[in-house]
Design an enzyme around this catalytic site. Structure first.
Site, PDB file in Angstrom:
ATOM      1  N   ASN A   7      21.882  19.063  17.401  1.00 54.00           N
ATOM      2  CA  ASN A   7      21.642  18.421  16.044  1.00 54.00           C
ATOM      3  C   ASN A   7      22.745  17.134  16.215  1.00 54.00           C
ATOM      4  OD1 ASN A   7      22.365  17.290  13.535  1.00 54.00           O
ATOM      5  ND2 ASN A   7      21.301  19.184  12.729  1.00 54.00           N
ATOM      6  N   ASP A   9      23.111  14.707  13.994  1.00 54.76           N
ATOM      7  CA  ASP A   9      23.359  14.283  12.610  1.00 54.76           C
ATOM      8  C   ASP A   9      24.513  13.094  12.556  1.00 54.76           C
ATOM      9  OD1 ASP A   9      20.969  15.376  11.711  1.00 54.76           O
ATOM     10  OD2 ASP A   9      21.714  16.871  10.532  1.00 54.76           O
ATOM     11  N   HIS A  10      25.673  14.068  13.177  1.00 55.75           N
ATOM     12  CA  HIS A  10      27.024  13.474  12.733  1.00 55.75           C
ATOM     13  C   HIS A  10      27.325  12.300  13.832  1.00 55.75           C
ATOM     14  CE1 HIS A  10      27.272  16.204   9.524  1.00 55.75           C
ATOM     15  NE2 HIS A  10      27.090  17.284  10.463  1.00 55.75           N
ATOM     16  N   ARG A  18      30.811   3.038   8.652  1.00 56.30           N
ATOM     17  CA  ARG A  18      31.067   1.739   8.702  1.00 56.30           C
ATOM     18  C   ARG A  18      29.929   0.856   8.609  1.00 56.30           C
ATOM     19  NH1 ARG A  18      36.385   0.684  10.635  1.00 56.30           N
ATOM     20  NH2 ARG A  18      35.805  -1.281  10.582  1.00 56.30           N
ATOM     21  N   HIS A  43      18.188  16.159  10.854  1.00 54.56           N
ATOM     22  CA  HIS A  43      17.929  16.414   9.430  1.00 54.56           C
ATOM     23  C   HIS A  43      17.801  15.122   8.611  1.00 54.56           C
ATOM     24  CE1 HIS A  43      19.312  19.041   5.821  1.00 54.56           C
ATOM     25  NE2 HIS A  43      17.941  18.133   5.523  1.00 54.56           N
ATOM     26  N   ARG A  45      17.804  13.583   5.437  1.00 48.20           N
ATOM     27  CA  ARG A  45      18.025  13.900   4.094  1.00 48.20           C
ATOM     28  C   ARG A  45      17.383  13.135   3.351  1.00 48.20           C
ATOM     29  NH1 ARG A  45      22.176  18.338   4.201  1.00 48.20           N
ATOM     30  NH2 ARG A  45      22.094  18.023   1.876  1.00 48.20           N
ATOM     31  N   ARG A  49      22.157  10.300   3.771  1.00 46.63           N
ATOM     32  CA  ARG A  49      23.418  10.042   4.108  1.00 46.63           C
ATOM     33  C   ARG A  49      23.789   9.678   5.642  1.00 46.63           C
ATOM     34  NH1 ARG A  49      25.653  16.204   2.603  1.00 46.63           N
ATOM     35  NH2 ARG A  49      24.449  15.841   0.587  1.00 46.63           N
ATOM     36  N   HIS A  50      23.069  10.493   6.501  1.00 41.35           N
ATOM     37  CA  HIS A  50      23.161  10.307   8.127  1.00 41.35           C
ATOM     38  C   HIS A  50      21.917   9.387   8.707  1.00 41.35           C
ATOM     39  CE1 HIS A  50      21.812  14.152   7.960  1.00 41.35           C
ATOM     40  NE2 HIS A  50      22.943  14.807   7.782  1.00 41.35           N
ATOM     41  N   GLU A  70      14.599  18.394  10.898  1.00 40.27           N
ATOM     42  CA  GLU A  70      14.866  19.089   9.529  1.00 40.27           C
ATOM     43  C   GLU A  70      14.547  18.597   8.127  1.00 40.27           C
ATOM     44  OE1 GLU A  70      18.820  20.333   9.808  1.00 40.27           O
ATOM     45  OE2 GLU A  70      18.797  21.391  11.651  1.00 40.27           O
ATOM     46  N   THR A 100      26.488  20.374   3.326  1.00 35.99           N
ATOM     47  CA  THR A 100      25.500  20.796   4.393  1.00 35.99           C
ATOM     48  C   THR A 100      24.820  21.850   3.927  1.00 35.99           C
ATOM     49  OG1 THR A 100      25.330  21.728   6.818  1.00 35.99           O
ATOM     50  CG2 THR A 100      27.230  22.644   5.669  1.00 35.99           C
ATOM     51  N   THR A 101      23.627  22.198   4.547  1.00 35.58           N
ATOM     52  CA  THR A 101      22.669  23.202   4.021  1.00 35.58           C
ATOM     53  C   THR A 101      23.347  24.453   3.666  1.00 35.58           C
ATOM     54  OG1 THR A 101      21.180  22.131   5.602  1.00 35.58           O
ATOM     55  CG2 THR A 101      20.239  24.029   4.588  1.00 35.58           C
ATOM     56  N   GLU A 151      13.898  30.015  11.465  1.00 35.42           N
ATOM     57  CA  GLU A 151      15.082  29.576  12.030  1.00 35.42           C
ATOM     58  C   GLU A 151      16.295  30.536  10.999  1.00 35.42           C
ATOM     59  OE1 GLU A 151      16.846  25.602  12.568  1.00 35.42           O
ATOM     60  OE2 GLU A 151      18.878  26.397  12.360  1.00 35.42           O
ATOM     61  N   HIS A 191      23.354  26.999  12.339  1.00 32.54           N
ATOM     62  CA  HIS A 191      24.153  26.732  11.337  1.00 32.54           C
ATOM     63  C   HIS A 191      25.406  27.329  11.564  1.00 32.54           C
ATOM     64  CE1 HIS A 191      25.635  25.520   7.520  1.00 32.54           C
ATOM     65  NE2 HIS A 191      24.556  24.393   7.176  1.00 32.54           N
TER      66      HIS A 191
HETATM   67  N1  PXP Z   1      19.876  24.432  11.398  1.00 31.48           N
HETATM   68  C1  PXP Z   1      19.614  24.032  10.070  1.00 31.48           C
HETATM   69  C2  PXP Z   1      18.385  24.393   9.393  1.00 31.48           C
HETATM   70  C3  PXP Z   1      20.657  23.113   9.669  1.00 31.48           C
HETATM   71  O1  PXP Z   1      20.493  22.741   8.470  1.00 31.48           O
HETATM   72  C4  PXP Z   1      21.871  22.683  10.261  1.00 31.48           C
HETATM   73  C5  PXP Z   1      22.832  21.619   9.777  1.00 31.48           C
HETATM   74  O2  PXP Z   1      22.020  20.519   9.692  1.00 31.48           O
HETATM   75  C6  PXP Z   1      22.003  23.132  11.709  1.00 31.48           C
HETATM   76  C7  PXP Z   1      21.085  24.326  11.861  1.00 31.48           C
HETATM   77  C8  PXP Z   1      23.182  22.790  12.455  1.00 31.48           C
HETATM   78  O3  PXP Z   1      24.359  23.384  11.621  1.00 31.48           O
HETATM   79  P1  PXP Z   1      25.878  22.792  12.365  1.00 31.48           P
HETATM   80  O4  PXP Z   1      25.965  21.454  11.958  1.00 31.48           O
HETATM   81  O5  PXP Z   1      26.845  23.725  11.405  1.00 31.48           O
HETATM   82  O6  PXP Z   1      26.008  23.453  13.643  1.00 31.48           O
END
Ligand code: PXP
Length: 237
Positions: A7, A9-10, A18, A43, A45, A49-50, A70, A100-101, A151, A191
């Site tokens: 994932n 996202d970050h 920035r 994800h 959202r 946000r990201h 996601e 987060t979720t 999942e 997660h």
């Molecule tokens: N699975 C789902 C459904 C999530 O919502 C997330 C967070 O976006 C993740 C996995 C990944 O979680 P983590 O960033 O804590 O590894």
């Protein structure tokens, strides 16, 4: 053996902090694929946000493995997915204020709506996974609404403060994975998984994909994304 979907996202969180064009989500996705992962997860959202719409569109264009999107069951987001056609959609609950979720989707509560959404996604050939707590009733409901995968939410396992809780949460996940597989569902998990807690979960043979984000991106800050992924793959294997 469980496969890894990273994932990213970050990577986008850092970029958005920035308002820059870097670090590039696309470059990150290319490294994920080059490192031998099964796919890329993002994800989208509701508050953007990201990850942005354009990221998903561009990822869909370049990915050779799998794009797992996601998303919530918000109508506009569902319509976006129907237009972009990712390989897989993982439906998650979403609250605006959460970091987060926070929990699994309540499939029982949204049964009717989910049935319709899954049917529409299936018409486009999209594989559908539901992010749920390790709960037999939710698994039964997931099967009934037509999901392909669940999942399993590993967040409570990841947050366990002592050995007893850790074992209790692990058992719930393992039993849920076995039950879901017997029911005919595919099983993914994710997660809160990190370099200290992934091994046990990766050892559950029913689990196909592990979706891991934060811990890998955090580690990448110090050793680079490719190395961070390789370390995680080594633990999974
Ligand atoms: N699975 C789902 C459904 C999530 O919502 C997330 C967070 O976006 C993740 C996995 C990944 O979680 P983590 O960033 O804590 O590894």
């Amino acid at each position: 053996m469980a496969k890894l979907c990273v994932n990213i996202d970050h990577v986008a969180t850092l970029r958005q902090a920035r308002g820059e064009k870097f670090p590039s989500v696309i470059d990150a996705a290319k490294i994920v694929e080059k490192s031998g992962c099964a796919g890329v997860t993002v994800h989208l959202r509701e508050d953007r946000r990201h990850i942005q719409d354009e990221d998903v569109i561009n990822l869909k264009k370049i990915l050779k493995t799998k794009l797992n999107l996601e998303m919530s069951i918000n109508k506009d987001i569902v319509n976006f997915a129907l237009k972009i056609i990712p390989d897989e959609v993982t439906l998650v609950p979403e609250k605006r204020q959460e970091l987060t979720t926070e929990g699994g989707l309540d499939v029982i509560k949204y049964k009717k709506r989910l049935k319709k959404i899954i049917k529409d996604l299936h018409k486009k050939g999209i594989v559908v996974s539901l992010f749920i707590n390790p709960d037999f009733k939710q698994i039964d409901a997931a099967k009934k609404v037509g999901a392909d995968f669940i999942e399993i939410h590993t967040g409570h396992y990841a947050e366990a403060k002592n050995k007893t809780n850790f074992e209790k949460e692990f058992k719930k996940i393992k039993n849920a994975a076995i039950y879901a597989k017997e029911t005919g569902l595919g099983v993914n998990a994710g997660h809160g998984l990190n370099y200290d807690n992934v091994k046990e979960i990766a050892g559950i043979k029913e689990i196909e994909d592990l979706n891991i984000g934060f811990s890998i991106i955090a580690r990448a800050v110090f050793i680079g994304l490719e190395n961070a992924i390789k370390e995680m793959l080594k633990l999974i294997r």
